[in-house]
Design a protein around this motif. Sequence first.
Motif, mmCIF file in Angstrom:
data_model
loop_
_atom_site.group_PDB
_atom_site.id
_atom_site.type_symbol
_atom_site.label_atom_id
_atom_site.label_comp_id
_atom_site.label_asym_id
_atom_site.label_seq_id
_atom_site.Cartn_x
_atom_site.Cartn_y
_atom_site.Cartn_z
ATOM 1 N N LEU A 197 0.979 -1.251 0.114
ATOM 2 C CA LEU A 197 -0.181 0.183 -0.360
ATOM 3 C C LEU A 197 0.917 1.459 0.312
ATOM 4 N N LYS A 198 2.298 1.217 1.296
ATOM 5 C CA LYS A 198 2.415 2.147 0.726
ATOM 6 C C LYS A 198 3.366 2.727 -0.212
ATOM 7 N N GLU A 199 3.986 1.633 -0.932
ATOM 8 C CA GLU A 199 5.049 1.468 -2.686
ATOM 9 C C GLU A 199 3.684 2.234 -3.271
ATOM 10 N N MET A 200 2.613 1.803 -3.430
ATOM 11 C CA MET A 200 1.391 2.158 -4.228
ATOM 12 C C MET A 200 1.701 3.955 -4.151
ATOM 13 N N GLU A 201 1.372 3.991 -2.863
ATOM 14 C CA GLU A 201 0.863 5.823 -2.493
ATOM 15 C C GLU A 201 2.295 6.620 -3.046
ATOM 16 N N VAL A 202 3.304 6.189 -3.238
ATOM 17 C CA VAL A 202 4.617 6.496 -3.185
ATOM 18 C C VAL A 202 4.792 6.958 -4.525
ATOM 19 N N LYS A 203 4.208 5.524 -5.663
ATOM 20 C CA LYS A 203 4.138 5.023 -6.942
ATOM 21 C C LYS A 203 3.089 6.482 -8.127
ATOM 22 N N GLN A 204 1.811 5.974 -7.343
ATOM 23 C CA GLN A 204 0.753 6.411 -7.971
ATOM 24 C C GLN A 204 0.128 7.437 -7.395
#
Length: 140
Positions: free
Chosen positions: A23-30
Amino acid sequence: MENTFLNNLDEWIKMQKNLLATLKEMEVKQSTSDMDRLDLVLASRTAFQHMIRTLKAFDQWLQDPMVIKHMPEEMLQDVKNNSWKLLEQLLELDIRHTSQFRELITKLGKDGKLDPLIWARVVAEESQQTQERRSPLSTI
């Protein structure tokens, strides 16, 4: 039994940590500004599905005699306090979102901008439900 119970807890923690990291990775990427309407709907539905699963697990957790018997009051207070905060936030989101959408639909209806295919279905369903209701009895 004890090892199985502990292994299940370890697996749950690992799975939740992996989900949180994703979830945290997705927030950063998109960022939200890069998402189209479908992406936003899918992201919201995914979040709701995981929240529902976690809430069901918490509910089952608090019904388990092993947990109830051994969980200290401080941990129970933490769960209660945080769950009430989450509930308050969810209710505020629901009230705000539903109110804003109601206003939008009302405005679109007044302006004649509602999709007639969808709106006609909604109106038909509402009138069918009204017809299915029992009429009040008149007494003379």
